[in-house]
Design an enzyme around this catalytic site. Structure first.
Site, mmCIF file in Angstrom:
data_model
loop_
_atom_site.group_PDB
_atom_site.id
_atom_site.type_symbol
_atom_site.label_atom_id
_atom_site.label_comp_id
_atom_site.label_asym_id
_atom_site.label_seq_id
_atom_site.Cartn_x
_atom_site.Cartn_y
_atom_site.Cartn_z
ATOM 1 N N TYR A 1 32.309 5.226 50.660
ATOM 2 C CA TYR A 1 31.975 6.208 49.622
ATOM 3 C C TYR A 1 31.292 5.457 48.483
ATOM 4 O O TYR A 1 31.834 4.469 47.980
ATOM 5 C CB TYR A 1 33.250 6.902 49.127
ATOM 6 C CG TYR A 1 33.026 7.891 48.013
ATOM 7 C CD1 TYR A 1 32.439 9.138 48.262
ATOM 8 C CD2 TYR A 1 33.395 7.589 46.698
ATOM 9 C CE1 TYR A 1 32.243 10.055 47.236
ATOM 10 C CE2 TYR A 1 33.196 8.504 45.660
ATOM 11 C CZ TYR A 1 32.615 9.731 45.945
ATOM 12 O OH TYR A 1 32.405 10.630 44.931
ATOM 13 N N ASP B 1 28.742 -2.650 47.212
ATOM 14 C CA ASP B 1 29.360 -1.693 46.291
ATOM 15 C C ASP B 1 30.730 -2.275 45.937
ATOM 16 O O ASP B 1 31.677 -2.198 46.721
ATOM 17 C CB ASP B 1 29.485 -0.340 46.984
ATOM 18 C CG ASP B 1 30.232 0.683 46.132
ATOM 19 O OD1 ASP B 1 30.933 0.279 45.186
ATOM 20 O OD2 ASP B 1 30.131 1.882 46.438
ATOM 21 N N LYS C 1 34.181 1.759 36.980
ATOM 22 C CA LYS C 1 35.166 1.785 35.882
ATOM 23 C C LYS C 1 35.846 0.456 35.567
ATOM 24 O O LYS C 1 36.323 0.255 34.445
ATOM 25 C CB LYS C 1 36.216 2.844 36.198
ATOM 26 C CG LYS C 1 36.761 2.744 37.632
ATOM 27 C CD LYS C 1 36.759 4.092 38.334
ATOM 28 C CE LYS C 1 36.938 3.951 39.828
ATOM 29 N NZ LYS C 1 36.214 4.949 40.602
HETATM 30 N N1 HOZ Z 1 36.916 9.327 44.592
HETATM 31 C C1 HOZ Z 1 37.996 8.682 43.947
HETATM 32 C C2 HOZ Z 1 38.787 7.841 44.867
HETATM 33 N N2 HOZ Z 1 38.071 7.110 45.805
HETATM 34 C C3 HOZ Z 1 38.915 9.639 43.258
HETATM 35 C C4 HOZ Z 1 38.423 9.914 41.911
HETATM 36 C C5 HOZ Z 1 39.394 10.682 41.019
HETATM 37 O O1 HOZ Z 1 39.893 11.693 41.429
HETATM 38 O O2 HOZ Z 1 39.596 10.221 39.915
#
Ligand code: HOZ
Length: 427
Positions: A144, A239, A267
């Site tokens: 992802y 990534d 983040k």
């Molecule tokens: N896509 C995020 C985990 N791989 C989750 C993001 C969230 O809900 O903060």
């Protein structure tokens, strides 16, 4: 556990927010039940609106390496906030941040700040396309890279969790340029490259995957991809939204000793603030505007609050590299403890663990790619999730996510986690 206020808030949230959440995995859709609403967090613990305490194994999906509300990070944010929260103009902080990152991470000559991991991956791909003058990208099933159109093909995380195969709104013109291969399958990638000779701009990968559980690259896989990219003039993008600064000060590149051409962060470089970055070789990065004509921009890019929060956390990691050994030792302790109770109860399982990332799969086969992850007993994971939550332990609400440890976790927290899994297996 009393979660009545969370239930009331979830009802209320659904009236104004799609599905009641601002990011789909949080909705608990695959694990069932209603999400708990968080009021605050400190160290290794989350506290919900009903006053329940949870041991946190999400760490805001990675970045809270030192634990929540880390004192020096909070102080730095408070001191900056009185000087305003955004200028839309250059600052010294951005230079210090870029210098700190390039001093910690290998192969990054130039780095551009953005506001999220999605933006970082989207921009890195545009740059790779502009640099190579090619259109296609190869990504891996179950990886992802945020929600930019090009990456929402056979993606992990929320798409796997909600079983979304095709995303309406993404034109066939875009998705035709996204080619996918199974993770850990070098021959499949070689075949795709051969069939698309001189058309592939980039191969993008999570060097240790965290969006289909934690999946470790097999010996020779990343090395083979690196060689292929070099031979074929393809930009190799790591990534590192999840692995950056978590697996080592220099991220997966350092830990696995593989050179990427471009690296993306999220983040983690803001200590949890909304931020991201992409960087790499000067020769490629020089194509970004205003040096080159690959356009990329943002008012909040290099935001001073995000910069000072991230700088403070990353500096602490740089100055105290023993944190990495401590975190890895805690993750091993947790993994070994869980393994012992799973064995004791004759449960079929696989535990994937790398650095401070770990995931537990209920199955009798190795988890090496998306297909093998999907064949594990997901309902069993969902039962575990709820049992743990009811007992004050917050796991990712999906079998398709890695768990992330933070260094505020004590051995007592880990023992409680292991004992709770033992209790779950006794049922
Ligand atoms: N896509 C995020 C985990 N791989 C989750 C993001 C969230 O809900 O903060």
């Amino acid at each position: 556990m009393n979660t009545v206020t969370s239930k009331i808030l979830f009802e209320r949230a659904q009236k104004t927010i799609p599905g009641g959440v601002n990011s789909p995995v949080r909705a608990f859709k695959s694990v069932g039940g209603t999400p708990v609403f968080i009021e605050k967090a400190k160290g290794a613990y989350l506290y919900d609106v009903d006053g329940n305490q949870y041991i946190d194994y999400i760490a805001s999906w990675g970045p809270m390496i030192l634990g929540h509300a880390h004192e020096s990070v909070v102080k730095a944010i408070q001191e900056q906030a009185v000087n305003s929260t955004s200028y839309g103009a250059p600052t010294l902080l951005e230079i210090e941040m870029a210098e700190l990152i390039t001093s910690m991470v290998p192969n990054v000559d130039l780095i551009r700040m953005v506001s999220s991991g999605t933006e970082a991956c989207m921009s890195a791909l545009r740059l790779a396309r502009g640099y190579t003058k090619r259109n296609k990208v190869i990504k891996f099933e179950g990886n992802y890279h945020g929600h930019a159109d090009s990456f929402l093909v056979k993606a992990g995380s929320g798409l796997a969790t909600l079983d979304i195969q095709t995303v309406p709104g993404i034109t066939s013109g875009v998705s035709v340029d996204t080619l996918t291969a199974p993770y850990n399958d070098l021959n499949a990638v070689k075949k795709i490259v051969e069939e698309n000779k001189n058309q592939v701009a980039a191969i993008i990968i999570e060097p240790v995957a965290g969006n289909m559980g934690c999946i470790i690259p097999q010996q020779g896989f990343l090395e083979g991809l690196r060689k292929l990219c070099t031979e074929e003039g393809i930009v190799f993008i790591f990534d590192e939204v999840m692995t950056g600064f978590r697996l080592a000060p220099g991220g997966a590149q350092e830990k696995l000793n593989i050179k990427a051409d471009l690296v993306t962060y999220g983040k983690v470089i803001g200590g949890g603030m909304p931020v991201g970055a992409f960087g790499g070789k000067k020769e490629i990065m020089e194509h970004i505007a205003p040096l080159g004509s690959v356009y990329q921009a943002g008012t909040l890019s290099g935001n001073p609050i995000a910069m000072i929060a991230g700088y403070t956390m990353l500096k602490e990691l740089k100055d105290n590299p023993s944190i990495y050994a401590e975190l890895e030792a805690k993750t091993k302790y947790l993994g070994d403890g869980i393994e012992a109770v799973l064995q004791k109860h004759g449960e079929k399982y696989r535990i994937n663990r790398f650095g401070s990332m770990i995931s537990i799969h209920f199955c009798d086969h190795d988890i090496i790619d998306f297909d093998s992850a999907a064949k594990a007993d997901i309902p069993r994971f969902n039962e575990l999730f709820h049992f743990m939550l009811d007992n004050g332990i917050y796991l990712p609400p999906s079998a398709y996510e890695s768990w992330f440890l933070n260094n505020a976790l004590s051995y007592q927290d880990l023992d409680k986690t292991i004992a709770t899994i033992d209790k779950f297996l006794q049922q």
